[in-house]
Design an enzyme around this catalytic site. Structure first.
Site, short mmCIF file in Angstrom:
data_model
loop_
_atom_site.label_atom_id
_atom_site.label_comp_id
_atom_site.label_asym_id
_atom_site.label_seq_id
_atom_site.Cartn_x
_atom_site.Cartn_y
_atom_site.Cartn_z
N CYS A 1 4.97 47.15 21.99
CA CYS A 1 6.36 47.51 22.24
C CYS A 1 7.23 47.29 21.00
O CYS A 1 6.75 46.81 19.97
CB CYS A 1 6.91 46.68 23.39
N HIS B 1 12.44 46.55 24.27
CA HIS B 1 12.89 45.47 25.14
C HIS B 1 13.44 44.30 24.35
O HIS B 1 13.34 44.26 23.13
CB HIS B 1 11.77 45.02 26.08
#
Length: 163
Positions: A138, A121
């Protein structure tokens, strides 16, 4: 006067399109993503050819394979891009298929949850971060880079994450 309005309308439409986070990509297919956690690098590949290289941020405890929910680690191993989130609070995001059956079995054997919701992301603003590695597991890139990655990478793309 009419021509001026038409030109003005076209300029506005072009400007709005330039501001969009959704881009198009017409190049070679991304067949694989490779992440080297230690180098903080992510490579988008078309077979053996590198199409793009990106600097990355990782989970706040980057060493080792993610094992449990909340451990702050980014997984290691072979996974797949399995979903897209155009409304991510981190600009745009691509879901990684963690946990796989082995991850689930290991966590269950230890009476824990493996966690989930691991994505590639966009990043938060640099002044809002405290550390280089700040995610909950992430892989983060700059927002403008995420726009390109989102356009280039399809669902089902293999992602290999190495230490």
């Amino acid at each position: 006067m009419r021509n001026t309005r038409v030109v003005l309308a076209l300029c506005i439409l072009l400007a709005l399109g330039a501001c969009s986070k959704f881009r198009t990509y017409n190049g070679p297919e991304v067949t694989r993503i490779v992440v080297y956690k230690g180098e903080r690098k992510m490579y988008l590949l078309h077979h053996d050819s590198v199409l793009a290289t990106h600097d990355i941020d990782l989970g706040f405890a980057p060493a080792g394979h993610k094992q449990f929910e909340g451990d702050g680690k980014t997984p290691e191993g072979r996974y797949y891009i399995d979903r897209r989130n155009p409304n991510s609070k981190f600009h745009l995001s691509l879901g990684i298929s963690y946990p796989n059956p082995d991850d689930i079995a290991f966590a269950a054997k230890n009476g824990r949850s493996p966690g989930g919701d691991i994505f590639i992301h966009g990043e938060v603003n640099r002044d809002q971060r405290k550390n280089l590695d700040w995610t909950a597991g992430c892989i983060a890139v700059k927002k403008r880079e995420m726009e390109k990655i989102y356009a280039m990478v399809g669902d089902g793309t293999v992602i290999d994450i190495y230490p």
